[in-house]
Design a protein around this motif. Structure first.
Motif, PDB file in Angstrom:
ATOM      1  N   VAL A 339       0.617   1.567  10.011  1.00  0.00           N
ATOM      2  CA  VAL A 339       1.711   1.135  10.884  1.00  0.00           C
ATOM      3  C   VAL A 339       1.892   2.164  11.991  1.00  0.00           C
ATOM      4  N   SER A 340       2.075   1.668  13.189  1.00  0.00           N
ATOM      5  CA  SER A 340       2.403   2.536  14.323  1.00  0.00           C
ATOM      6  C   SER A 340       3.767   2.119  14.870  1.00  0.00           C
ATOM      7  N   VAL A 341       4.589   3.110  15.236  1.00  0.00           N
ATOM      8  CA  VAL A 341       5.890   2.808  15.841  1.00  0.00           C
ATOM      9  C   VAL A 341       5.926   3.284  17.295  1.00  0.00           C
ATOM     10  N   ASP A 342       4.785   3.774  17.797  1.00  0.00           N
ATOM     11  CA  ASP A 342       4.764   4.343  19.150  1.00  0.00           C
ATOM     12  C   ASP A 342       3.698   3.685  20.020  1.00  0.00           C
ATOM     13  N   GLY A 343       3.469   2.408  19.773  1.00  0.00           N
ATOM     14  CA  GLY A 343       2.538   1.680  20.637  1.00  0.00           C
ATOM     15  C   GLY A 343       1.076   1.942  20.328  1.00  0.00           C
ATOM     16  N   GLY A 344       0.793   2.551  19.194  1.00  0.00           N
ATOM     17  CA  GLY A 344      -0.593   2.693  18.781  1.00  0.00           C
ATOM     18  C   GLY A 344      -1.163   4.086  18.917  1.00  0.00           C
ATOM     19  N   ARG A 345      -0.354   5.074  19.286  1.00  0.00           N
ATOM     20  CA  ARG A 345      -0.887   6.444  19.366  1.00  0.00           C
ATOM     21  C   ARG A 345      -1.074   7.024  17.966  1.00  0.00           C
ATOM     22  N   ASP A 346      -0.018   6.973  17.170  1.00  0.00           N
ATOM     23  CA  ASP A 346      -0.093   7.490  15.796  1.00  0.00           C
ATOM     24  C   ASP A 346       0.035   6.346  14.809  1.00  0.00           C
ATOM     25  N   TRP A 347      -0.710   6.458  13.732  1.00  0.00           N
ATOM     26  CA  TRP A 347      -0.675   5.440  12.676  1.00  0.00           C
ATOM     27  C   TRP A 347      -0.377   6.126  11.358  1.00  0.00           C
ATOM     28  N   ARG A 348       0.525   5.528  10.587  1.00  0.00           N
ATOM     29  CA  ARG A 348       0.864   6.062   9.264  1.00  0.00           C
ATOM     30  C   ARG A 348       0.512   5.013   8.212  1.00  0.00           C
ATOM     31  N   GLU A 349       0.074   5.478   7.062  1.00  0.00           N
ATOM     32  CA  GLU A 349      -0.301   4.537   6.004  1.00  0.00           C
ATOM     33  C   GLU A 349       0.956   3.998   5.321  1.00  0.00           C
ATOM     34  N   ALA A 350       1.063   2.681   5.244  1.00  0.00           N
ATOM     35  CA  ALA A 350       2.208   2.040   4.592  1.00  0.00           C
ATOM     36  C   ALA A 350       1.984   1.984   3.088  1.00  0.00           C
ATOM     37  N   GLN A 351       3.094   1.840   2.363  1.00  0.00           N
ATOM     38  CA  GLN A 351       3.006   1.671   0.912  1.00  0.00           C
ATOM     39  C   GLN A 351       2.735   0.193   0.607  1.00  0.00           C
ATOM     40  N   LEU A 352       1.773  -0.071  -0.284  1.00  0.00           N
ATOM     41  CA  LEU A 352       1.470  -1.449  -0.692  1.00  0.00           C
ATOM     42  C   LEU A 352       2.177  -1.750  -2.008  1.00  0.00           C
ATOM     43  N   GLN A 353       2.837  -2.898  -2.082  1.00  0.00           N
ATOM     44  CA  GLN A 353       3.522  -3.274  -3.318  1.00  0.00           C
ATOM     45  C   GLN A 353       2.504  -3.745  -4.347  1.00  0.00           C
ATOM     46  N   ASP A 354       2.539  -3.160  -5.527  1.00  0.00           N
ATOM     47  CA  ASP A 354       1.736  -3.643  -6.648  1.00  0.00           C
ATOM     48  C   ASP A 354       2.330  -4.921  -7.207  1.00  0.00           C
ATOM     49  N   PRO A 355       1.522  -5.802  -7.800  1.00  0.00           N
ATOM     50  CA  PRO A 355       0.070  -5.760  -7.837  1.00  0.00           C
ATOM     51  C   PRO A 355      -0.540  -6.267  -6.523  1.00  0.00           C
ATOM     52  N   VAL A 356      -1.580  -5.587  -6.057  1.00  0.00           N
ATOM     53  CA  VAL A 356      -2.341  -6.060  -4.889  1.00  0.00           C
ATOM     54  C   VAL A 356      -3.384  -7.041  -5.416  1.00  0.00           C
ATOM     55  N   LEU A 357      -3.226  -8.300  -5.083  1.00  0.00           N
ATOM     56  CA  LEU A 357      -4.052  -9.359  -5.679  1.00  0.00           C
ATOM     57  C   LEU A 357      -5.108  -9.854  -4.690  1.00  0.00           C
ATOM     58  N   ASP A 358      -6.179 -10.385  -5.262  1.00  0.00           N
ATOM     59  CA  ASP A 358      -7.311 -10.912  -4.508  1.00  0.00           C
ATOM     60  C   ASP A 358      -6.877 -12.114  -3.665  1.00  0.00           C
ATOM     61  N   ARG A 359      -7.053 -12.031  -2.361  1.00  0.00           N
ATOM     62  CA  ARG A 359      -6.740 -13.132  -1.444  1.00  0.00           C
ATOM     63  C   ARG A 359      -5.308 -13.649  -1.628  1.00  0.00           C
ATOM     64  N   ALA A 360      -4.402 -12.681  -1.811  1.00  0.00           N
ATOM     65  CA  ALA A 360      -2.971 -12.994  -1.871  1.00  0.00           C
ATOM     66  C   ALA A 360      -2.265 -12.219  -0.770  1.00  0.00           C
ATOM     67  N   LEU A 361      -1.076 -12.672  -0.382  1.00  0.00           N
ATOM     68  CA  LEU A 361      -0.268 -11.842   0.501  1.00  0.00           C
ATOM     69  C   LEU A 361       0.014 -10.519  -0.198  1.00  0.00           C
ATOM     70  N   THR A 362       0.008  -9.446   0.580  1.00  0.00           N
ATOM     71  CA  THR A 362       0.337  -8.116   0.074  1.00  0.00           C
ATOM     72  C   THR A 362       1.485  -7.578   0.923  1.00  0.00           C
ATOM     73  N   ARG A 363       2.569  -7.208   0.250  1.00  0.00           N
ATOM     74  CA  ARG A 363       3.739  -6.677   0.955  1.00  0.00           C
ATOM     75  C   ARG A 363       3.535  -5.205   1.227  1.00  0.00           C
ATOM     76  N   PHE A 364       3.732  -4.791   2.482  1.00  0.00           N
ATOM     77  CA  PHE A 364       3.682  -3.360   2.798  1.00  0.00           C
ATOM     78  C   PHE A 364       5.029  -2.909   3.349  1.00  0.00           C
ATOM     79  N   ARG A 365       5.320  -1.630   3.146  1.00  0.00           N
ATOM     80  CA  ARG A 365       6.609  -1.073   3.572  1.00  0.00           C
ATOM     81  C   ARG A 365       6.418   0.353   4.075  1.00  0.00           C
ATOM     82  N   LEU A 366       7.221   0.716   5.061  1.00  0.00           N
ATOM     83  CA  LEU A 366       7.188   2.084   5.594  1.00  0.00           C
ATOM     84  C   LEU A 366       8.602   2.473   6.017  1.00  0.00           C
ATOM     85  N   PRO A 367       9.105   3.608   5.528  1.00  0.00           N
ATOM     86  CA  PRO A 367      10.431   4.057   5.980  1.00  0.00           C
ATOM     87  C   PRO A 367      10.366   4.511   7.434  1.00  0.00           C
TER      88      PRO A 367
END
Lengths: 426, 426
Positions: A339-367
């Motif tokens: 995730v970037s909050v500055d137009g793409g200069r810096d990117w931070r890795e978001a947290q993925l909600q378990d379980p991460v399933l095959d070909r399923a939506l995966t919820r990500f979150r970043l404070p």
């Protein structure tokens, strides 16, 4: 509820506290200094007042034998861009901006119909299987539900989802830009079980699937997919399919473009070659700059979108927010979302909600702390096959501007200083 | 649909085919010899007739902006055992016999209310946190939804579920015997985040949770659970909670008895000792043979039940059936489920549907051929902590006959030669 008007002094106090003392996830979200505002007499009095719903018994049990959402949530509905020339040939979108987690409640799963929603009596419905098979056969629903079954959680996306971003990025709502997307638990019979039942002839290489709607929607499915993980689905999120999602029977092809998961499935015909139906010649193909066309673009590419905050919301106060969104890929599991909050200069890795399933939506979150200035929010997904979600420029460089389907570029939302949010490319 | 009348010759033909040629999972379910019956001219003609839903365009897109089940599924609803002295103090059960997979659609999630369903305006709702905390505080819903969130798939079971089987096994429906049980994706704020916000004093050992309903339902929660994995839930299966499930806010305690996951949560008070509310003294305790009582029986024990075939169904033909059911434990994941079809002499290991999740319903399945004679079907679950679901005799030996709550014994369904199914102990 973040886009409702805020008339409460208490709430303002709460917001200031997050603003001045808040911190990222894992740290304390506030300090003792701000407590005064929240413990003010007016706020205390409001909380200690006994509200009407505590003074009187509520609605009886079985108020609804089949439950419905709260009346306060009447704004959370499927929507579309407006009337179509034929009222049955249209689509409706899922309100992603109001949803949490990965399961889409069935009442909000998007729709795409070519000739309206047929209301089918399951006792009268039949599935015919013929063509290059040893034992052509007609199945009733009672036959099918007796066969061995499986349940799987998978996303379903229309290949036209986000298609307007190719040439005219204009969507002012994540529901309208990305809402041809849902994720459910699907239950049904593996198509391989049915094909074993009828006996596939060696020369069969494709399966024609046909719906019982007035469009007799048809698509050709490669035999490898039919045998690998295709399902004849009759239940969705635990209960029988809804009429608009194919009741009583649909095909489901995990990871493939939505239109191929034929609803109201009435016929499967095995053949040597693709059947070149109107839905794979006049539609569901994309023109390339050299004048050729992409056809049989089955797999949905890696993609993600931030669902909060999105243009459907407005930030009312500076301070802590949790950026949240969805990522998915027809190629398998999501491996990482940045995730970037500055137009793409810096990117931070978001947290993925378990379980991460095959070909399923995966919820990500970043404070995130919004400091009250302009910001541009973007997410970029990477799947386990190594596919990286492209920028719009990369996608256009590869495919030009004449495509309608399979748009999967990074989506940017622009936050203005007043907290309003817009499509950054609109 | 297995309990509907069968007037179709085609369907009879299909059944005979499963009967004469059918085999277990993994083998062909039929042979070429039976094809004649299915390819009979009458059956073909029926399938080739164009039904009315193919001849005319169907209902338009957004027929329902919030979707509803098919009218042909109007029998799939919550039910209860009948009227209660106070109409708001009652329960309704989930129709497990009609559901597939592990997700319970929210409209069918069971209810248990003590003073009816309050209809709460989320803009007016408050959560007060006080007692042994450094910074007592009142939260609005807008405050809470801004905090870091998580989503988890967990079962929810009323501790009174199946309680009538202790003394008077009589249920003639798995909905009535086991239907105080559901499984959803829950989204909310970890209670630990909120407690860090207010500052827990070292001497705090228990949390009183209070609902805003007219019963002001209250329970005491050990601090260890509050800090470990308790959630302040506002969304269920993707969308905001329904009124009957606690809208706009409930506590959720994974693996604990359902009544402790206080709905319409309005207050948390931290204290040194359990608060000995009426719901943990006059109720939700169990008398033992020696005159003492079990109190604070938080964890739900390992349990399973066959949901098909169950007394709600009737087997119309001999041949292949897929036995299917649910297993769950408050102690963690289900490790194994064994099924007996001969009254408990032989047990076979059932297949568990992936993903097997922590404290979630787990779907199990076993292929079976019914030869038309009497049979007794049972399932036995074992969880990852090594707990084994007991027989009724083992449970009674340990707890006597005076208990109401936490009945988790093996359930036996008796299949008669005519295909009717009954509670084997009734």
């Amino acid at each position: 509820m973040t886009n409702k008007d805020d008339k409460s002094g208490l709430r303002q106090a709460g917001r200031r506290r997050f603003l001045h003392q808040g911190a990222g996830m894992g740290a304390s979200l506030g300090g003792a200094a701000a407590l005064g505002a929240l413990a003010a007499p007016a706020a205390r009095a409001q909380a200690l007042t006994v509200p009407p719903w505590t003074r009187e018994p509520g609605e009886p049990v079985l108020w609804h034998a089949y439950g419905q959402p709260s009346g306060f949530e009447s704004n959370v509905i499927r929507r579309n861009r407006g009337a179509a020339p034929m009222p049955g040939a249209n689509s409706s979108m899922t309100p992603l901006q109001d949803l949490r987690g990965i399961i889409t409640p069935t009442g909000l799963v998007f729709e795409r119909h070519h000739a309206g929603i047929p209301l089918i009596d399951p006792a009268q419905h039949r599935l015919a299987v013929h063509g290059l098979v040893d034992r052509p056969r007609i199945f009733t629903m009672d036959d099918l539900v007796r066969l061995p079954s499986v349940s799987r959680i998978h996303f379903l996306e229309c290949s036209g989802n986000t298609g307007r971003e190719w040439r005219a990025p204009s969507a002012s709502s994540v529901q309208i830009s990305h809402g041809l997307l849902s994720c459910c638990e699907w239950t049904g019979v593996p198509l391989s079980v049915l094909l074993e039942e009828v006996g596939v002839r060696p020369e069969a290489a494709w399966v024609l699937a046909e719906g019982a709607d007035a469009a007799t929607m048809t698509r050709s499915v490669p035999m490898a997919k039919a045998l690998e993980d295709a399902l004849l689905v009759y239940a969705q999120n635990g209960e029988m399919l809804r009429p608009e999602h194919g009741y009583p029977l649909r095909l489901f092809l995990p990871g493939f473009e939505g239109n191929m998961s034929i609803k109201w499935l009435r016929r499967l015909k095995l053949g040597r070659a693709p059947f070149m139906t109107r839905e794979e010649t006049s539609k569901y193909t994309d023109s390339l700059p050299d004048g050729s066309a992409r056809q049989f673009t089955f797999l949905m590419d890696v993609k993600s979108v931030i669902t909060f905050p999105a243009p459907d919301h407005r930030l009312r106060d500076r301070g802590f927010y949790e950026i949240s969104g969805l990522a998915w890929s027809g190629y398998g599991r999501i491996q990482r979302v940045e995730v970037s909050v500055d137009g793409g200069r810096d990117w931070r890795e978001a947290q993925l909600q378990d379980p991460v399933l095959d070909r399923a939506l995966t919820r990500f979150r970043l404070p995130w702390r919004w400091e009250g200035g302009p910001a541009v929010l973007q997410s970029r997904a990477i799947d386990e096959a190594g596919n990286v979600q492209p920028t719009p420029a990369q996608l256009v460089a590869a495919r030009g501007y004449e495509s309608t389907y399979h748009y999967n570029a990074i989506q940017a939302w622009r936050v203005a200083a007043d907290g309003r949010i817009a499509n950054a490319r609109a």
